[in-house]
Structures are given as structure tokens and as C-alpha cells.
Design an enzyme around this catalytic site. Structure first.
Site, PDB file in Angstrom:
ATOM      1  CG  ASP A 129      45.696  -5.087 -12.558  1.00 15.95           C
ATOM      2  OD1 ASP A 129      46.639  -4.385 -12.158  1.00 15.95           O
ATOM      3  OD2 ASP A 129      44.943  -5.702 -11.789  1.00 15.95           O
ATOM      4  CG  ASP A 175      42.744  -3.954  -7.969  1.00 17.24           C
ATOM      5  OD1 ASP A 175      42.726  -3.749  -9.189  1.00 17.24           O
ATOM      6  OD2 ASP A 175      43.773  -4.262  -7.345  1.00 17.24           O
TER       7      ASP A 175
END
Length: 272
Positions: A129, A175
Site C-alpha cells: 500500500d 482497507d
């Protein structure tokens, strides 16, 4: 899969994508609505509980088989009506409800197998990420330009304009789902101990809220895209592991494996 501050665009080229998500979003929402519809007083009297079968086959080859009851039909009708609103208005609330429906179904369906696997996966995604948000513009551009419920959005100007705000902060479904799958695994570990306590689940849930709060805080301060897993992984993984160290259960937690537990239960049933 990051917190992103941006305007949601309306692009004609997104119609095909929107239509696809209308279909799969309606199905995902149906799976969530069916138990809710079943809890409505009198629903069991008004709706038949008989199970229907829909099968698409050619000879002995079965291509698709569905089993459903009237609760599914009613739930699907409500979901489809909601999907029409999503298609017509593209309101951020409709986007969020479809996105959360995908997330809930994803958390329910995905299994990490073991806590060790979860720790390794989230650790790798931590760096993944960071790279795709800070190292390239790809993830930011996709989140900005793909008009589909692959993210949960919230207007940063909500206080001024309410639900009609247009300056959005975004959180990718990854997420939500990936930490959520790990937290669900912590709940199963709690249950496996047979102590009537969900300590690790509540700790993981609180850790997620803390990580999300940090993400929003950093996003607000710097007004720039943030890799949410940069803040969610240390909290969601670190806090439960820290608690396990304090309680002397670190080895037990790390060694927990769902497949082993299922095999043990199967063996017990055979012995009975």
C-alpha cells in the site's frame, strides 16, 4: 486502497462498470437484507418458507443452480430498487451501502486459515500500500476516476453542505475487508478457547477504529492521499499481539489454525 481527498467524477464511460456493480451489488445487498426481512414481525406468515430451485443445464451438465425462498425474492426486489437509485443518482450514500455490502460478504467468505498467515499477509500489504500510494500515482488515479462502489466515501465538507457535499475522502474496500478478515479470525480464536470472552476480537475492533482515526487525522492535516494500511496494519496486528504477550498467550494465538480446528471437530464427530 487509501484515504484520498478528491472530487468524484461523473464519466459516461463508467456506465458499463456501473451496470455491472448494479447487478453484483444487488446480489450482495440481498444476502444482507434477507435475515433482516426475516426478522420483520409477520414475515413468516406472509411469505412462504418453501424453497425454490432454479437450474440451468444442458443434459447432465449443470451450468447454474440457485436455491431461494420468498424472503430472497422480497430482499432482491428491495435491493434492485436501491440499485436503480444508485444507477440514476450515483449518490455517495448509495455507493457506500453497496460498498459495505461487498465488504460484509467478503469478510464472511474469505478465510486466512491461521493467525500466522494473517500477520504475514497484512505485513506484506503494509509495504504494498505504501508503494502504490507514495511511489506511484496509479492507485490514486484509479480511486479518483473509477466511478464504482470499490470505495467508501465521505464528504469532507459535510458540516457545511451536509449529504450534498462534493469534496470526498475515500477509503478503499480492501482497507475494510483485509483487516476485517483478520479481526474475524481473532473472534474465531476467542470462541475456540471456550472462555466466554471475546477479548481479542474487541481489541482488534478497537484497534481498527484507532488506525482509521489516525488515517483520517493525517489525511486532514496534510490534505494528501494516505495509504490506510500504513496505519491500520500496526494497530490491528500489533495491539492483539501485544495483549497476547501480556496474557502469556502469544504462542497459542500465533499457532491458531482454523483448518486444524475443523479437522479436530470432524474427528470428534466420527468418534461419536
Amino acid at each position: 486502497s487509501s484515504g484520498i481527498n478528491a472530487e468524484l467524477p461523473l464519466r459516461p464511460g463508467n456506465l458499463v462498470v456501473a451496470s455491472y456493480f448494479f447487478l453484483v451489488g444487488s446480489l450482495a445487498l440481498t444476502a444482507i437484507l434477507r435475515p433482516v426481512v426475516g426478522m420483520i414481525p409477520g414475515s413468516s406468515l406472509l411469505l412462504e418458507n418453501e424453497l425454490y430451485h432454479l437450474k440451468f443445464n444442458k443434459g447432465a451438465n449443470v451450468y447454474l443452480e440457485c436455491k431461494f425462498d420468498m424472503l430472497h425474492v422480497v430482499s432482491m426486489a428491495l435491493s434492485a430498487a436501491f440499485g436503480v437509485w444508485y444507477l440514476m443518482k450515483k449518490h455517495w450514500l448509495a455507493n457506500n451501502i453497496f460498498g459495505l455490502a461487498f465488504s460484509v460478504n467478503g469478510i464472511e467468505m474469505i478465510s486466512l486459515g491461521s493467525v500466522k498467515n494473517g500477520c504475514i499477509l497484512l505485513s506484506l500489504l503494509f509495504f504494498y500500500d505504501i508503494f502504490w500510494v507514495f511511489g506511484t500515482e496509479v492507485m490514486v488515479e484509479v480511486a479518483k476516476n473509477l466511478d464504482a462502489p470499490i470505495k467508501v466515501v465521505f464528504p469532507m465538507d459535510f458540516i457545511e453542505k451536509g449529504i450534498f457535499g462534493g469534496n470526498f475522502a475515500m477509503l478503499g474496500l480492501g482497507d475494510i475487508v483485509l483487516p476485517g478478515v483478520f479481526i474475524a479470525l481473532l473472534l474465531r480464536y476467542d470462541v475456540s478457547k471456550g472462555e466466554n470472552s471475546n477479548l481479542y476480537f474487541y481489541a482488534g475492533f478497537a484497534a481498527y477504529i484507532l488506525g482509521l482515526a489516525i488515517t483520517i487525522g493525517i489525511l486532514t492535516i496534510f490534505n494528501a492521499a494516505q495509504p490506510a494500511l500504513l496505519y491500520l496494519v500496526p494497530t490491528c496486528v500489533g495491539i492483539p499481539l501485544l495483549i497476547s504477550l501480556i496474557k502469556g498467550e502469544f504462542n497459542s494465538l500465533i499457532a491458531y489454525n482454523e483448518e486444524t480446528k475443523e479437522e479436530e471437530k470432524a474427528d470428534e464427530k466420527k468418534e461419536e
